[in-house]
Design an enzyme around this catalytic site. Sequence first.
Site, PDB file in Angstrom:
ATOM      1  N   HIS A 159       0.829  -1.211   0.000  1.00 41.00           N
ATOM      2  CA  HIS A 159       0.000   0.000   0.000  1.00 41.00           C
ATOM      3  C   HIS A 159       0.865   1.263   0.000  1.00 41.00           C
ATOM      4  CE1 HIS A 159      -3.286  -2.735   1.050  1.00 41.00           C
ATOM      5  NE2 HIS A 159      -4.099  -1.778   0.644  1.00 41.00           N
ATOM      6  N   LYS A 163      -0.782   4.781   4.637  1.00 39.19           N
ATOM      7  CA  LYS A 163      -1.729   3.846   5.271  1.00 39.19           C
ATOM      8  C   LYS A 163      -1.361   3.649   6.732  1.00 39.19           C
ATOM      9  CE  LYS A 163      -4.062  -0.570   4.684  1.00 39.19           C
ATOM     10  NZ  LYS A 163      -5.360   0.047   4.969  1.00 39.19           N
TER      11      LYS A 163
END
Length: 276
Positions: A159, A163
């Site tokens: 990600h 995040k």
Amino acid sequence: MGVFGAVGRMGATVCEAVLAATDLELVAAVDPLRPGARLADVLGAAAGAAATLRRVGELEVASDADALSRAGADVAVDFTVAAAARKNLRWCSEHSVHAVVGTTGFSDEDLDAFADWFGASSTANALVSANFSIGAALMMRCAEQCAPYFESIEVIELHHEHKRDAPSGTSLATARRMEAARSAAGSAPLPADPTEHEALAGARGGVTGAGIHLHSVRLPGLVAHQEVLFGSAGETLTIRHDSTDRVSFMPGVLMAVRAVAALPGLTIGLDRLLGS
Ligand code: NAD
């Protein structure tokens, strides 16, 4: 429709998607980060299309959930953080506003509480999905089907650098579904980890109760990606899904917004919207 987290990356993208949908109306945008800001300015910064921006009019970002009931919203979408989403969901269940929730980082206890809040005592429904991408939903379904047939499974989720939770909600949901599929099929337990010496703590990632290793990568340039790796003697199978743009989540979000009023109680994941 109202959006919690309207100033955030996902929330702003949801606002744009709702504004572009002719059958939906955006009546409230909630985010304590920029109370009083014109939503058009917020979305303008996110390079929204001119036609979309015209539909937003003079709507201002509100700091609290009551803006949704003042505006008569039937459905709220939440892309915030887990602590805020818990409060927003409670508010929705108490104010008869259906909730579509993409926020991640919930525990099993949270999901039990949501089922209770949106149970028989509430007239509102909720749909919570750790991933609104239809490709990711199909990736999870494939992973579930493959899980009973291999000796060993590991998951790598990748990600963007902002995040906040790890491992991703999608990787945890995928692992849970694969474990349930193995259990239902009577598969042998996953093999014990052969590692005897970990030179760097955490090198083997997080491990679920049933022994699936989950590895989290965080890098600028990424959006949301996942590989599920299956291994048996002499063969491996890799299933990979890539969301390369946040717009990939929007068809699933809008599908959920249109469907949630007809899905009593708490629905988890997109599967019920995808014909299973
Ligand atoms: P972000 O930090 O860009 O945005 C979150 C926003 O929520 C911020 O603007 C913040 O001010 C706002 N917020 C905080 N508390 C609030 C409250 N009480 N009421 C209203 N707004 C509040 O984060 P993001 O990248 O947009 O991600 C948001 C969430 O969505 C994360 O949990 C992420 O993991 C999840 N996510 C889910 C999917 C999916 O498909 N389900 C996809 C991408 C991201």
